[in-house]
Motif scaffolding. Structure first.
Motif, PDB file in Angstrom:
ATOM      1  N   LEU A   1       0.828  -1.202   0.000  1.00  0.00           N
ATOM      2  CA  LEU A   1       0.000   0.000   0.000  1.00  0.00           C
ATOM      3  C   LEU A   1       0.866   1.257   0.000  1.00  0.00           C
ATOM      4  CD1 LEU A   1      -2.863   1.175   0.181  1.00  0.00           C
ATOM      5  CD2 LEU A   1      -2.703   0.994   2.669  1.00  0.00           C
ATOM      6  N   ALA A   2       1.938   1.229   0.772  1.00  0.00           N
ATOM      7  CA  ALA A   2       2.855   2.367   0.812  1.00  0.00           C
ATOM      8  C   ALA A   2       3.542   2.567  -0.535  1.00  0.00           C
ATOM      9  CB  ALA A   2       3.904   2.157   1.912  1.00  0.00           C
ATOM     10  N   PHE A   3       3.927   1.464  -1.174  1.00  0.00           N
ATOM     11  CA  PHE A   3       4.561   1.548  -2.493  1.00  0.00           C
ATOM     12  C   PHE A   3       3.592   2.129  -3.514  1.00  0.00           C
ATOM     13  CE2 PHE A   3       5.928  -0.154  -6.608  1.00  0.00           C
ATOM     14  CZ  PHE A   3       7.273   0.192  -6.592  1.00  0.00           C
ATOM     15  N   GLY A   4       2.327   1.685  -3.443  1.00  0.00           N
ATOM     16  CA  GLY A   4       1.308   2.223  -4.337  1.00  0.00           C
ATOM     17  C   GLY A   4       1.047   3.703  -4.076  1.00  0.00           C
ATOM     18  N   ALA A   5       1.056   4.096  -2.804  1.00  0.00           N
ATOM     19  CA  ALA A   5       0.844   5.500  -2.455  1.00  0.00           C
ATOM     20  C   ALA A   5       1.985   6.367  -2.985  1.00  0.00           C
ATOM     21  CB  ALA A   5       0.732   5.649  -0.937  1.00  0.00           C
ATOM     22  N   GLN A   6       3.202   5.846  -2.951  1.00  0.00           N
ATOM     23  CA  GLN A   6       4.337   6.590  -3.506  1.00  0.00           C
ATOM     24  C   GLN A   6       4.174   6.772  -5.011  1.00  0.00           C
ATOM     25  OE1 GLN A   6       8.757   5.732  -2.656  1.00  0.00           O
ATOM     26  NE2 GLN A   6       8.500   4.944  -4.731  1.00  0.00           N
ATOM     27  N   ALA A   7       3.767   5.693  -5.699  1.00  0.00           N
ATOM     28  CA  ALA A   7       3.569   5.784  -7.143  1.00  0.00           C
ATOM     29  C   ALA A   7       2.467   6.789  -7.490  1.00  0.00           C
ATOM     30  CB  ALA A   7       3.226   4.402  -7.701  1.00  0.00           C
ATOM     31  N   LEU A   8       1.384   6.763  -6.714  1.00  0.00           N
ATOM     32  CA  LEU A   8       0.290   7.701  -6.940  1.00  0.00           C
ATOM     33  C   LEU A   8       0.739   9.136  -6.675  1.00  0.00           C
ATOM     34  CD1 LEU A   8      -2.717   8.152  -7.554  1.00  0.00           C
ATOM     35  CD2 LEU A   8      -3.174   7.802  -5.103  1.00  0.00           C
ATOM     36  N   GLU A   9       1.521   9.301  -5.626  1.00  0.00           N
ATOM     37  CA  GLU A   9       2.048  10.620  -5.288  1.00  0.00           C
ATOM     38  C   GLU A   9       2.902  11.168  -6.431  1.00  0.00           C
ATOM     39  OE1 GLU A   9       4.908  12.575  -1.781  1.00  0.00           O
ATOM     40  OE2 GLU A   9       4.569  10.412  -1.892  1.00  0.00           O
ATOM     41  N   ALA A  10       3.787  10.317  -6.974  1.00  0.00           N
ATOM     42  CA  ALA A  10       4.647  10.746  -8.075  1.00  0.00           C
ATOM     43  C   ALA A  10       3.835  11.085  -9.321  1.00  0.00           C
ATOM     44  CB  ALA A  10       5.661   9.646  -8.387  1.00  0.00           C
ATOM     45  N   ARG A  11       2.753  10.334  -9.563  1.00  0.00           N
ATOM     46  CA  ARG A  11       1.934  10.579 -10.744  1.00  0.00           C
ATOM     47  C   ARG A  11       1.130  11.870 -10.618  1.00  0.00           C
ATOM     48  NH1 ARG A  11      -2.257   6.213 -13.500  1.00  0.00           N
ATOM     49  NH2 ARG A  11      -2.872   7.544 -15.266  1.00  0.00           N
ATOM     50  N   LEU A  12       0.650  12.161  -9.417  1.00  0.00           N
ATOM     51  CA  LEU A  12      -0.219  13.328  -9.229  1.00  0.00           C
ATOM     52  C   LEU A  12       0.563  14.637  -9.146  1.00  0.00           C
ATOM     53  CD1 LEU A  12      -2.832  11.958  -6.658  1.00  0.00           C
ATOM     54  CD2 LEU A  12      -3.138  12.317  -9.121  1.00  0.00           C
ATOM     55  N   ILE A  13       1.714  14.620  -8.451  1.00  0.00           N
ATOM     56  CA  ILE A  13       2.447  15.875  -8.242  1.00  0.00           C
ATOM     57  C   ILE A  13       3.828  15.866  -8.887  1.00  0.00           C
ATOM     58  CG2 ILE A  13       1.223  16.381  -6.116  1.00  0.00           C
ATOM     59  CD1 ILE A  13       3.532  15.385  -4.524  1.00  0.00           C
ATOM     60  N   GLY A  14       4.130  14.796  -9.626  1.00  0.00           N
ATOM     61  CA  GLY A  14       5.375  14.769 -10.378  1.00  0.00           C
ATOM     62  C   GLY A  14       6.594  14.294  -9.621  1.00  0.00           C
ATOM     63  N   ARG A  15       6.453  14.099  -8.316  1.00  0.00           N
ATOM     64  CA  ARG A  15       7.592  13.647  -7.510  1.00  0.00           C
ATOM     65  C   ARG A  15       7.088  13.034  -6.218  1.00  0.00           C
ATOM     66  NH1 ARG A  15      12.538  17.427  -5.061  1.00  0.00           N
ATOM     67  NH2 ARG A  15      13.482  15.786  -3.782  1.00  0.00           N
ATOM     68  N   ALA A  16       7.767  11.984  -5.772  1.00  0.00           N
ATOM     69  CA  ALA A  16       7.403  11.344  -4.506  1.00  0.00           C
ATOM     70  C   ALA A  16       8.136  12.054  -3.375  1.00  0.00           C
ATOM     71  CB  ALA A  16       7.762   9.860  -4.537  1.00  0.00           C
ATOM     72  N   TRP A  17       7.481  13.049  -2.790  1.00  0.00           N
ATOM     73  CA  TRP A  17       8.102  13.809  -1.712  1.00  0.00           C
ATOM     74  C   TRP A  17       8.238  12.963  -0.449  1.00  0.00           C
ATOM     75  CZ3 TRP A  17      10.325  18.405  -2.552  1.00  0.00           C
ATOM     76  CH2 TRP A  17       9.960  19.110  -3.700  1.00  0.00           C
ATOM     77  N   VAL A  18       7.299  12.049  -0.230  1.00  0.00           N
ATOM     78  CA  VAL A  18       7.371  11.132   0.912  1.00  0.00           C
ATOM     79  C   VAL A  18       7.584   9.729   0.362  1.00  0.00           C
ATOM     80  CG1 VAL A  18       6.224  10.264   2.981  1.00  0.00           C
ATOM     81  CG2 VAL A  18       5.782  12.604   2.200  1.00  0.00           C
ATOM     82  N   GLU A  19       8.746   9.150   0.654  1.00  0.00           N
ATOM     83  CA  GLU A  19       9.108   7.849   0.103  1.00  0.00           C
ATOM     84  C   GLU A  19       8.261   6.718   0.702  1.00  0.00           C
ATOM     85  OE1 GLU A  19      11.511   7.125  -2.238  1.00  0.00           O
ATOM     86  OE2 GLU A  19      11.735   9.275  -2.566  1.00  0.00           O
ATOM     87  N   ALA A  20       8.216   5.603  -0.036  1.00  0.00           N
ATOM     88  CA  ALA A  20       7.417   4.452   0.383  1.00  0.00           C
ATOM     89  C   ALA A  20       7.846   3.928   1.752  1.00  0.00           C
ATOM     90  CB  ALA A  20       7.511   3.333  -0.659  1.00  0.00           C
ATOM     91  N   LEU A  21       9.154   3.962   2.039  1.00  0.00           N
ATOM     92  CA  LEU A  21       9.635   3.455   3.316  1.00  0.00           C
ATOM     93  C   LEU A  21       9.079   4.269   4.485  1.00  0.00           C
ATOM     94  CD1 LEU A  21      13.374   2.747   2.431  1.00  0.00           C
ATOM     95  CD2 LEU A  21      11.529   1.090   2.651  1.00  0.00           C
ATOM     96  N   VAL A  22       8.986   5.580   4.291  1.00  0.00           N
ATOM     97  CA  VAL A  22       8.423   6.440   5.328  1.00  0.00           C
ATOM     98  C   VAL A  22       6.902   6.257   5.394  1.00  0.00           C
ATOM     99  CG1 VAL A  22       8.149   8.814   6.120  1.00  0.00           C
ATOM    100  CG2 VAL A  22      10.297   8.093   5.058  1.00  0.00           C
TER     101      VAL A  22
END
Length: 347
Positions: free
Chosen positions: A20-41
């Motif tokens: 779920l965290a990995f998916g949230a990171q991918a979604l974050e990168a897609r929506l705002i262009g960059r994963a400001w909060v990494e999947a590990l966090v």
């Protein structure tokens, strides 16, 4: 088989939270262009949020404990294969001197803070060692050396687990605010984060160079645990309110198995015995295991740990974290660390 299956629910839950965290990171990168909060966090945050509203039953706990500890240790051990010993030599002696100095000053300062705030000697020392060296592992290693009471150990570990997550979350923020490059962010993570594997989560936003340098810096911090335990054993537990020693502390506390494997794999990598083709899938494996471990760590956090630890212990731990953070920043600003280019590993 029954013994193995009892771990399955908790392991699958940790894997699910990690996915779920990995998916949230991918979604974050897609929506705002960059994963400001990494999947590990994100894995830590999602796991802690779930733990806040739901307490896992005994069905889930064995697998969560396995993921938070054993998988985490395996990830650290495998990380050694991605680090060349030449990197330590290339950084020069100043970094090693700075690490030892930060540990020594943080240990002495945190112990003094605890005593000033009215903590018993043993409790003040446990909090100081956990803060200065490697969190729960240091507390667990030092406790039998000074014959600490079980209640003190539980309180110190309980608060360290909560505060350790806060440190992991703050390191990328502080690094960004200070304008640190990958190496300085990695050094900050290695000097301040409590547990070895959590360095990966704290340094991940800055890239591979930050993770690798952070792991090396943290490893040196962990290696100071042996000398510290030996010094405390020579001083005697009676200096910290414990009974007179009846024997020596167990030797396995001075050399955790995953650190030994880490060093062996680092030596093999330095000698060219590990093929370069193995490294990419190995790094993916390390990331996946660490993601599950961070999710399990979040699921393991007791929301009432701060309350149970007591205000004096909480204040000591918090002020100690501020102390080591300040010492780390001073060291980093004074260290002649080379700059790593964009996407370039310094190691």
């Amino acid at each position: 088989m029954t013994g193995v299956l009892r771990f399955l629910p908790g392991v699958l839950l940790s894997a699910g939270v990690g996915a779920l965290a990995f998916g949230a990171q991918a979604l974050e990168a897609r929506l705002i262009g960059r994963a400001w909060v990494e999947a590990l966090v994100l894995a830590i945050l999602i796991g802690a949020a779930l733990r806040l509203v739901w307490t896992p039953s005994e069905t889930w706990r064995p697998g969560i404990r396995l993921s938070a500890r054993t998988l985490l240790e395996i990830a650290v051990a495998l990380l050694g294969a991605t680090i060349s010993g030449a990197a330590v030599v290339a950084l020069g002696p100043w970094l090693l001197v700075a690490i030892v100095a930060v540990v020594a000053l943080a240990l002495i300062g945190a112990y003094a803070l605890g005593r000033l705030l009215g903590l018993p000697p043993a409790m003040a020392l446990l909090v100081a060692c956990g803060n200065a060296i490697c969190g729960n592992s240091a507390i667990a290693a030092v406790a039998p050396v000074i014959r600490a009471e079980g209640e003190d150990v539980a309180a110190a570990i309980g608060f360290t687990a909560v505060l350790g997550i806060a440190v992991v979350l703050l390191v990328p923020v502080v690094g960004a605010l200070m304008g640190f490059d990958a190496l300085k962010t990695g050094a900050l993570a290695g000097l301040t984060v409590y547990a070895v594997p959590q360095v990966l989560a704290a340094a991940a936003p800055a890239g591979a160079a930050a993770i690798q340098l952070g792991a090396i810096v943290k490893l040196v911090r962990v290696l100071t645990l042996g000398p510290v335990c030996l010094i405390l054993a020579l001083l005697g537990p009676e200096r910290f309110g414990g009974p007179a020693p009846a024997g020596r502390p167990p030797l396995h506390h001075l050399a955790p198995w995953f650190i030994v494997v880490f060093l062996i794999l680092t030596a093999l990598r330095s000698a060219g015995a590990i093929p370069e083709a193995v490294l990419p899938p190995l790094q993916i494996t390390v990331t996946a295991l660490t993601l599950m471990a961070m999710a399990a760590l979040g699921l393991s956090v007791d929301p009432q740990a701060v309350v149970r630890a007591g205000p004096r212990t909480a204040a000591t731990a918090a002020l100690s974290a501020v102390l080591i953070g300040a010492l780390a920043l001073i060291a980093i600003l004074l260290l002649p660390l080379p700059a790593a280019g964009p996407g370039q590993s310094a190691l």
